[in-house]
Design an enzyme around this catalytic site. Structure first.
Site, PDB file in Angstrom:
ATOM      1  N   HIS A  27      -2.440   1.162   6.928  1.00 14.82           N
ATOM      2  CA  HIS A  27      -2.813   1.026   5.430  1.00 14.82           C
ATOM      3  C   HIS A  27      -3.158   2.516   4.966  1.00 14.82           C
ATOM      4  O   HIS A  27      -3.806   3.126   5.663  1.00 14.82           O
ATOM      5  CB  HIS A  27      -4.026   0.240   5.281  1.00 14.82           C
ATOM      6  CG  HIS A  27      -4.372  -0.186   4.058  1.00 14.82           C
ATOM      7  ND1 HIS A  27      -3.709  -0.915   3.076  1.00 14.82           N
ATOM      8  CD2 HIS A  27      -5.708   0.240   3.251  1.00 14.82           C
ATOM      9  CE1 HIS A  27      -4.306  -0.998   1.882  1.00 14.82           C
ATOM     10  NE2 HIS A  27      -5.436  -0.319   2.003  1.00 14.82           N
ATOM     11  N   GLN A  68      -6.231   1.663  -3.970  1.00 12.78           N
ATOM     12  CA  GLN A  68      -5.216   0.746  -3.023  1.00 12.78           C
ATOM     13  C   GLN A  68      -4.659  -0.388  -3.417  1.00 12.78           C
ATOM     14  O   GLN A  68      -4.953  -0.973  -4.675  1.00 12.78           O
ATOM     15  CB  GLN A  68      -6.129   0.727  -1.888  1.00 12.78           C
ATOM     16  CG  GLN A  68      -7.179  -0.194  -2.034  1.00 12.78           C
ATOM     17  CD  GLN A  68      -7.805  -1.061  -0.916  1.00 12.78           C
ATOM     18  OE1 GLN A  68      -7.069  -1.326   0.070  1.00 12.78           O
ATOM     19  NE2 GLN A  68      -9.231  -1.419  -1.169  1.00 12.78           N
ATOM     20  N   CYS A 122       0.878  -1.263  -0.049  1.00  8.79           N
ATOM     21  CA  CYS A 122      -0.173  -0.096  -0.020  1.00  8.79           C
ATOM     22  C   CYS A 122       0.854   1.222   0.008  1.00  8.79           C
ATOM     23  O   CYS A 122       0.554   2.206  -0.716  1.00  8.79           O
ATOM     24  CB  CYS A 122      -0.840  -0.048   1.197  1.00  8.79           C
ATOM     25  SG  CYS A 122      -0.179  -0.050   2.794  1.00  8.79           S
TER      26      CYS A 122
END
Length: 285
Positions: free
Chosen positions: A238, A250, A183
């Site tokens: 994240h 993402q 990520c």
């Protein structure tokens, strides 16, 4: 004298008769002998024929070799067919991937451009100008047209880099199109050459970046970083990039591909912790 001649004549007559009588027996014996010889000859030939060895069957080794050759040929044919099929499948997947990529590249940028213009206009009212040609409006400074274009171009460059990675696999620690992305690696790849501030390598460090301004959820613009706390590792573990219209891009997790998700989904709403803006008129190169 006559008696003597008569005796001789009688003697020869008897001799002739005896010879004549003996001749048929000789011929018959010869014929019988010949017949017997023929029978013996035929019997010998029959015996030889019976004893003559038959052609031996094909050695098992040779048969086995031929069978192996046939199996190898069939296997080769099967492999060739499988290879062709695999090739066709790969080609199909590649075509599908190109189609998906082209769909995002053709449809999304137009929306992004529109969103970027809105963002630039909003930023113009909030941000002080950097260029000498900036105009004052009360206590605030507005951006020059040239600087607005540079700002929009910087955002669009980052967005194009991000959209080009859709469908690529998640790779822990990856930050390159050749290795795949995690990520934070995806964010690092998109912004490292766009802004002049150093982009950290982890989601938690990005969240605490001093040069990244905190942004309220209702004020999100295209290019803002959105953060989540999923596994409890640090404050944020994240990160994604906001694309406008309630969506963000993402690189989710191991086994998944880079994709676009909705912030409105319950899962992301539950784990959302905030947003940061790294691309501003002050931070662009």
């Amino acid at each position: 004298m006559r008696v003597f001649i008569t005796l001789i004549f009688v003697f020869f007559s008897h001799l002739f008769v005896n010879v004549a009588q003996a001749a048929p027996h000789t011929n018959a014996e010869k014929k019988a002998s010949a017949s017997t010889d023929d029978k013996h000859l035929k019997k010998n030939q029959t015996t030889k024929t019976a004893k003559k060895p038959q052609t031996p069957p094909e050695p098992p080794k040779k048969k086995a070799t031929q069978e192996k050759a046939k199996v190898a040929q069939n296997t080769k044919s099967t492999k060739t067919t499988a290879t062709k099929k695999s090739s066709a499948d790969v080609e199909t997947k590649s075509t599908a991937s190109k189609t998906t990529s082209s769909r995002y590249h053709s449809a999304t940028p137009a929306k992004l451009v529109k969103g970027l213009k809105k963002g630039a206009d909003a930023t113009e009212k909030k941000t002080a100008a950097i260029k000498p040609g900036a105009k004052k409006a009360g206590k605030e400074l507005v951006l020059s047209e040239a600087h607005k274009r540079r700002y929009q171009h910087a955002k669009m460059t980052a967005m194009n880099k991000l959209m080009g990675q859709i469908g690529k696999p998640y790779q822990w620690g990856g930050n390159s199109p050749y290795t795949g992305f995690d990520c934070s690696g995806l964010v690092y790849y998109a912004y490292k050459d766009v802004v002049k501030i150093p982009i950290p390598r982890t989601a938690n460090e990005m969240y605490h970046l001093r040069d990244a301004a905190p942004i309220n959820k209702g004020e999100l613009e295209i290019g803002d970083l959105v953060f989540f706390r999923i596994n409890g590792r640090g404050t944020a573990d994240h990160v994604g990039v906001y694309l406008g219209n309630g969506k963000f891009i993402q690189s989710p997790r191991t086994g998944a591909d880079i994709k676009i998700s909705k912030l409105s989904e319950d899962y992301w709403q539950e784990h959302y912790i905030g947003a940061r803006r790294v691309v501003t008129p002050q931070t662009i190169r």
